[in-house]
Design a protein around this motif. Sequence first.
Motif, PDB file in Angstrom:
ATOM      1  N   ALA A   1      -4.922 -27.254  -7.734  1.00 60.70           N
ATOM      2  CA  ALA A   1      -5.050 -26.714  -9.084  1.00 60.70           C
ATOM      3  C   ALA A   1      -6.360 -25.967  -9.203  1.00 60.70           C
ATOM      4  N   MET A   2      -6.323 -24.894  -9.964  1.00 58.56           N
ATOM      5  CA  MET A   2      -7.508 -24.076 -10.183  1.00 58.56           C
ATOM      6  C   MET A   2      -7.656 -23.816 -11.668  1.00 58.56           C
ATOM      7  N   ALA A   3      -8.886 -23.907 -12.162  1.00 62.32           N
ATOM      8  CA  ALA A   3      -9.161 -23.631 -13.564  1.00 62.32           C
ATOM      9  C   ALA A   3     -10.387 -22.744 -13.671  1.00 62.32           C
ATOM     10  N   THR A   4     -10.307 -21.743 -14.524  1.00 64.32           N
ATOM     11  CA  THR A   4     -11.455 -20.882 -14.794  1.00 64.32           C
ATOM     12  C   THR A   4     -11.703 -20.872 -16.292  1.00 64.32           C
ATOM     13  N   GLU A   5     -12.950 -20.868 -16.635  1.00 63.61           N
ATOM     14  CA  GLU A   5     -13.353 -20.821 -18.039  1.00 63.61           C
ATOM     15  C   GLU A   5     -14.428 -19.759 -18.156  1.00 63.61           C
ATOM     16  N   GLY A   6     -14.253 -18.818 -19.050  1.00 65.29           N
ATOM     17  CA  GLY A   6     -15.228 -17.737 -19.085  1.00 65.29           C
ATOM     18  C   GLY A   6     -15.358 -17.074 -20.430  1.00 65.29           C
ATOM     19  N   ARG A   7     -16.412 -16.309 -20.532  1.00 63.30           N
ATOM     20  CA  ARG A   7     -16.642 -15.484 -21.712  1.00 63.30           C
ATOM     21  C   ARG A   7     -17.242 -14.162 -21.245  1.00 63.30           C
ATOM     22  N   SER A   8     -16.897 -13.093 -21.924  1.00 62.89           N
ATOM     23  CA  SER A   8     -17.421 -11.784 -21.549  1.00 62.89           C
ATOM     24  C   SER A   8     -17.660 -10.959 -22.798  1.00 62.89           C
ATOM     25  N   LEU A   9     -18.593 -10.032 -22.672  1.00 63.47           N
ATOM     26  CA  LEU A   9     -18.967  -9.162 -23.784  1.00 63.47           C
ATOM     27  C   LEU A   9     -19.196  -7.773 -23.223  1.00 63.47           C
ATOM     28  N   SER A  10     -18.576  -6.759 -23.819  1.00 64.81           N
ATOM     29  CA  SER A  10     -18.773  -5.385 -23.361  1.00 64.81           C
ATOM     30  C   SER A  10     -19.010  -4.467 -24.557  1.00 64.81           C
ATOM     31  N   ILE A  11     -19.895  -3.497 -24.355  1.00 63.97           N
ATOM     32  CA  ILE A  11     -20.283  -2.544 -25.393  1.00 63.97           C
ATOM     33  C   ILE A  11     -20.191  -1.139 -24.824  1.00 63.97           C
ATOM     34  N   GLU A  12     -19.620  -0.204 -25.582  1.00 65.04           N
ATOM     35  CA  GLU A  12     -19.615   1.205 -25.213  1.00 65.04           C
ATOM     36  C   GLU A  12     -20.159   2.018 -26.377  1.00 65.04           C
ATOM     37  N   VAL A  13     -20.937   3.050 -26.052  1.00 67.92           N
ATOM     38  CA  VAL A  13     -21.495   3.921 -27.083  1.00 67.92           C
ATOM     39  C   VAL A  13     -21.100   5.361 -26.805  1.00 67.92           C
ATOM     40  N   ARG A  14     -21.163   6.163 -27.832  1.00 66.62           N
ATOM     41  CA  ARG A  14     -20.858   7.591 -27.696  1.00 66.62           C
ATOM     42  C   ARG A  14     -21.611   8.355 -28.778  1.00 66.62           C
ATOM     43  N   GLU A  15     -22.323   9.384 -28.368  1.00 74.39           N
ATOM     44  CA  GLU A  15     -23.092  10.238 -29.273  1.00 74.39           C
ATOM     45  C   GLU A  15     -24.018   9.420 -30.163  1.00 74.39           C
ATOM     46  N   GLY A  16     -24.680   8.445 -29.564  1.00 75.61           N
ATOM     47  CA  GLY A  16     -25.681   7.675 -30.269  1.00 75.61           C
ATOM     48  C   GLY A  16     -25.147   6.596 -31.181  1.00 75.61           C
ATOM     49  N   LYS A  17     -23.849   6.352 -31.145  1.00 71.76           N
ATOM     50  CA  LYS A  17     -23.250   5.356 -32.031  1.00 71.76           C
ATOM     51  C   LYS A  17     -22.371   4.396 -31.239  1.00 71.76           C
ATOM     52  N   LEU A  18     -22.153   3.226 -31.815  1.00 71.56           N
ATOM     53  CA  LEU A  18     -21.268   2.250 -31.194  1.00 71.56           C
ATOM     54  C   LEU A  18     -19.839   2.774 -31.189  1.00 71.56           C
ATOM     55  N   GLU A  19     -19.230   2.816 -30.010  1.00 72.06           N
ATOM     56  CA  GLU A  19     -17.860   3.308 -29.856  1.00 72.06           C
ATOM     57  C   GLU A  19     -16.863   2.166 -29.749  1.00 72.06           C
ATOM     58  N   HIS A  20     -17.257   1.110 -29.012  1.00 70.29           N
ATOM     59  CA  HIS A  20     -16.320   0.012 -28.773  1.00 70.29           C
ATOM     60  C   HIS A  20     -17.099  -1.253 -28.438  1.00 70.29           C
ATOM     61  N   ALA A  21     -16.663  -2.349 -29.007  1.00 67.01           N
ATOM     62  CA  ALA A  21     -17.262  -3.654 -28.699  1.00 67.01           C
ATOM     63  C   ALA A  21     -16.136  -4.656 -28.499  1.00 67.01           C
ATOM     64  N   GLU A  22     -16.229  -5.439 -27.450  1.00 65.49           N
ATOM     65  CA  GLU A  22     -15.179  -6.416 -27.168  1.00 65.49           C
ATOM     66  C   GLU A  22     -15.784  -7.703 -26.630  1.00 65.49           C
ATOM     67  N   ARG A  23     -15.323  -8.806 -27.164  1.00 64.26           N
ATOM     68  CA  ARG A  23     -15.740 -10.111 -26.670  1.00 64.26           C
ATOM     69  C   ARG A  23     -14.483 -10.921 -26.388  1.00 64.26           C
ATOM     70  N   SER A  24     -14.488 -11.627 -25.284  1.00 62.76           N
ATOM     71  CA  SER A  24     -13.343 -12.476 -24.951  1.00 62.76           C
ATOM     72  C   SER A  24     -13.828 -13.815 -24.426  1.00 62.76           C
ATOM     73  N   GLU A  25     -13.078 -14.848 -24.736  1.00 61.47           N
ATOM     74  CA  GLU A  25     -13.332 -16.192 -24.230  1.00 61.47           C
ATOM     75  C   GLU A  25     -11.995 -16.823 -23.913  1.00 61.47           C
ATOM     76  N   GLY A  26     -11.956 -17.607 -22.876  1.00 62.05           N
ATOM     77  CA  GLY A  26     -10.690 -18.247 -22.569  1.00 62.05           C
ATOM     78  C   GLY A  26     -10.740 -19.137 -21.360  1.00 62.05           C
ATOM     79  N   THR A  27      -9.675 -19.905 -21.219  1.00 62.16           N
ATOM     80  CA  THR A  27      -9.478 -20.787 -20.071  1.00 62.16           C
ATOM     81  C   THR A  27      -8.147 -20.435 -19.424  1.00 62.16           C
ATOM     82  N   ASP A  28      -8.140 -20.300 -18.113  1.00 61.09           N
ATOM     83  CA  ASP A  28      -6.915 -20.003 -17.371  1.00 61.09           C
ATOM     84  C   ASP A  28      -6.681 -21.082 -16.328  1.00 61.09           C
ATOM     85  N   LEU A  29      -5.433 -21.452 -16.176  1.00 58.32           N
ATOM     86  CA  LEU A  29      -5.062 -22.535 -15.272  1.00 58.32           C
ATOM     87  C   LEU A  29      -4.044 -22.052 -14.252  1.00 58.32           C
ATOM     88  N   GLY A  30      -4.192 -22.515 -13.030  1.00 56.42           N
ATOM     89  CA  GLY A  30      -3.228 -22.218 -11.981  1.00 56.42           C
ATOM     90  C   GLY A  30      -2.836 -23.494 -11.260  1.00 56.42           C
TER      91      GLY A  30
END
Length: 448
Positions: free
Chosen positions: A26-55
């Motif tokens: 059995a394999m389990a992963t637990e993680g969190r990630s955060l990504s930011i993108e900007v364009r022309e001096g302004k925030l274009e995209h922001a994404e945060r994810s958290e989760g647990t995956d099991l195999g």
Amino acid sequence: MTQSPQALCHALIDAAKRAGADAVDAMATEGRSLSIEVREGKLEHAERSEGTDLGLRVFVGQRQAQVSSSDSRPETLTAMAERAVAMAREAPEDPYSGLASADQLAQNWDLDALELCDPSAEPAPEALQQDALAAEAACAAIEGISQVQAAGASYGHHSIYLATSNGFAGGYQRTGRSLSCTGIAGTGAGMERDYDGDSRTFQNDLRSATDIGRLAGERAVARLNARRPKTGSYPVLFDERVSSSLIGHLLSAANGAAIARGSSWLQGAVGEQILPETLSVIEDPHRARISGSRPFDGEGLPTQRRAIIQDGVLTGWTLDLASARKLGLQSTGNAARGVGSVPSPSNWNIALTPGQHSREQLIADMGTGLLVTSLIGSTINPNTGDYSRGASGYWVENGEIAYPVNECTIAGNLRDMLKTLTPANDARSYLSRVVPSLMVEGMTLAGS
């Protein structure tokens, strides 16, 4: 209360045994990630994810099945186990499947020495945004840049845990921090783009945002007014940004799964001269702060430092348990897997012996030829090693860069190409694949 990856793995194993499995991992992963993108001096995209995956992988005799889920409720664990066992009972027998024997399993490892996880705090979204904005501004400030296509920063923290029904249990945490920028120079049909970026385990190791943005802009501007080179046979210098792809083709051909299938141009080549005798390819999964490092593989076997190519000679294959059993050999501790897939052979950190000269010296020595900085598409015959790829970069005349080129194709045979390699000394030591710029003496170039 949320269970730890360790607790989830053992709960899955218990559930699979109750459902009738003979052996389980059995394999389990637990993680969190955060990504930011900007364009022309302004925030274009922001994404945060958290989760647990099991195999969960179960064995019923010599039959196996794999299931995965992102739901860790107790009833889901029970359903996963029952479904996996039912699937395994209907699967065809595989005489090479099965867990490692107890004496093969990793026993002790030093996570502190590997430094896979940065202990500093997770960066705030504002900090990532400021990095992305700084990279964008530095790129836009380069004369000739018409726009910045993208600038982004990200952070991730993941925990990985693996357990087997025959006694293995272990896990580790991993962090990653990255920053990238892509600039566009020129206008209309004459536009060109290029990029720069960096990714590190420890945030403090990351190159500065202004350096990344500036280099992305300079690279894009340098590609303006590209031409198609003349068709012919020329020496080709693979820039350090793309040279690891050549070694990647070599590693793919030495992969035990390909050898077991009989679909590799290296079939039967153990003990043969593959590279010049001054070159070796060393795999080392124990380098500190490197993304490809790990204490054990996806089947619980200890990872090890080994020479895949020693003084130009191929020493053996990259093997997981199944491919090793098919070939009558021992696993090299190279099983890779995700929560939704069964193990397969893969390489960890790779380093090619560096050369004595700089990239500039190799350019001076090549006379007339092509410096490749970007590769497009790929046609590689796995059985013969015939190689053909779209390329762009810079034309070299009289040992100096003359002008940028694009829309050309380079072709050859990997066996012949690898035997003529001349490395530079410009490899970046902090990458998982430490491969310098590589000169190939003669390739067919299709241009104008």
